[in-house]
Design a protein around this motif. Structure first.
Motif, PDB file in Angstrom:
ATOM      1  N   TRP A  33       9.800   1.570 -15.624  1.00 46.46           N
ATOM      2  CA  TRP A  33       8.628   1.234 -14.804  1.00 46.46           C
ATOM      3  C   TRP A  33       8.441   2.199 -13.643  1.00 46.46           C
ATOM      4  CZ3 TRP A  33       5.186  -1.871 -16.747  1.00 46.46           C
ATOM      5  CH2 TRP A  33       5.595  -2.766 -17.730  1.00 46.46           C
ATOM      6  N   CYS A  34       7.168   2.499 -13.352  1.00 47.83           N
ATOM      7  CA  CYS A  34       6.791   3.379 -12.246  1.00 47.83           C
ATOM      8  C   CYS A  34       5.898   2.632 -11.273  1.00 47.83           C
ATOM      9  CB  CYS A  34       6.010   4.589 -12.749  1.00 47.83           C
ATOM     10  SG  CYS A  34       6.933   5.671 -13.838  1.00 47.83           S
ATOM     11  N   ALA A  35       6.084   2.900  -9.994  1.00 44.56           N
ATOM     12  CA  ALA A  35       5.188   2.391  -8.956  1.00 44.56           C
ATOM     13  C   ALA A  35       4.248   3.513  -8.576  1.00 44.56           C
ATOM     14  CB  ALA A  35       5.985   1.938  -7.744  1.00 44.56           C
ATOM     15  N   THR A  46       4.367   8.469  -6.440  1.00 45.91           N
ATOM     16  CA  THR A  46       4.839   7.795  -7.645  1.00 45.91           C
ATOM     17  C   THR A  46       6.354   7.706  -7.589  1.00 45.91           C
ATOM     18  OG1 THR A  46       3.028   8.716  -8.935  1.00 45.91           O
ATOM     19  CG2 THR A  46       4.897   7.887 -10.165  1.00 45.91           C
ATOM     20  N   ASN A  47       6.890   6.544  -7.978  1.00 47.21           N
ATOM     21  CA  ASN A  47       8.329   6.344  -8.044  1.00 47.21           C
ATOM     22  C   ASN A  47       8.651   5.712  -9.385  1.00 47.21           C
ATOM     23  OD1 ASN A  47      11.001   5.634  -7.820  1.00 47.21           O
ATOM     24  ND2 ASN A  47      10.764   4.389  -5.999  1.00 47.21           N
ATOM     25  N   CYS A  48       9.270   6.455 -10.282  1.00 48.87           N
ATOM     26  CA  CYS A  48       9.632   5.949 -11.605  1.00 48.87           C
ATOM     27  C   CYS A  48      11.117   5.619 -11.637  1.00 48.87           C
ATOM     28  CB  CYS A  48       9.274   6.973 -12.676  1.00 48.87           C
ATOM     29  SG  CYS A  48       7.519   7.248 -12.851  1.00 48.87           S
ATOM     30  N   THR A  68       3.109   0.800 -13.530  1.00 50.20           N
ATOM     31  CA  THR A  68       2.732   1.296 -14.851  1.00 50.20           C
ATOM     32  C   THR A  68       3.989   1.584 -15.651  1.00 50.20           C
ATOM     33  OG1 THR A  68       2.690   3.593 -14.085  1.00 50.20           O
ATOM     34  CG2 THR A  68       0.616   2.389 -13.994  1.00 50.20           C
ATOM     35  N   PRO A  69       3.882   1.531 -16.979  1.00 53.42           N
ATOM     36  CA  PRO A  69       5.037   1.933 -17.791  1.00 53.42           C
ATOM     37  C   PRO A  69       5.333   3.419 -17.607  1.00 53.42           C
ATOM     38  CG  PRO A  69       3.454   0.684 -19.094  1.00 53.42           C
ATOM     39  CD  PRO A  69       2.798   0.987 -17.784  1.00 53.42           C
ATOM     40  N   ASN A  70       6.599   3.760 -17.580  1.00 53.61           N
ATOM     41  CA  ASN A  70       7.024   5.149 -17.429  1.00 53.61           C
ATOM     42  C   ASN A  70       6.816   5.867 -18.755  1.00 53.61           C
ATOM     43  OD1 ASN A  70       8.334   7.569 -17.041  1.00 53.61           O
ATOM     44  ND2 ASN A  70      10.216   6.684 -16.258  1.00 53.61           N
TER      45      ASN A  70
END
Length: 88
Positions: A33-35, A46-48, A68-70
């Motif tokens: 997961w990514c923020a 972005t932070n995955c 969002t999905p990585n």
């Protein structure tokens, strides 16, 4: 003449480096997961680095953003990396 040699060198090197895809550059990414952080100027960070969507949602809660999905998530790890244990 030197310019021509440099130009030919660039034409050979640049396509070779562009052919490397991010998946090949980073074969193992254990975080699904990514923020995507919001920003008032139209650009955010972005932070995955999240194992669960709950972790991601807790991070963006109150500061703006969404999860969002990585796209580079690879749960199996590198195909070339194997673990073996030998007992002597």
């Amino acid at each position: 003449m030197r310019f021509m040699i440099k130009a030919i060198g660039v034409l050979i090197v640049v396509p070779a480096t562009l052919s490397l895809t991010p998946a090949k550059a980073l074969p193992y990414n254990p975080y699904p997961w990514c923020a995507e952080y919001s920003s008032g100027n139209g650009g955010g960070g972005t932070n995955c680095g999240f194992l669960t969507i709950e972790q991601c949602r807790a991070t963006v809660s109150g500061i703006g953003g969404f999860c969002t999905p990585n796209q580079f998530y690879n749960p199996g790890g590198s195909a070339g990396r194997t673990r073996s244990s030998r007992h002597h």
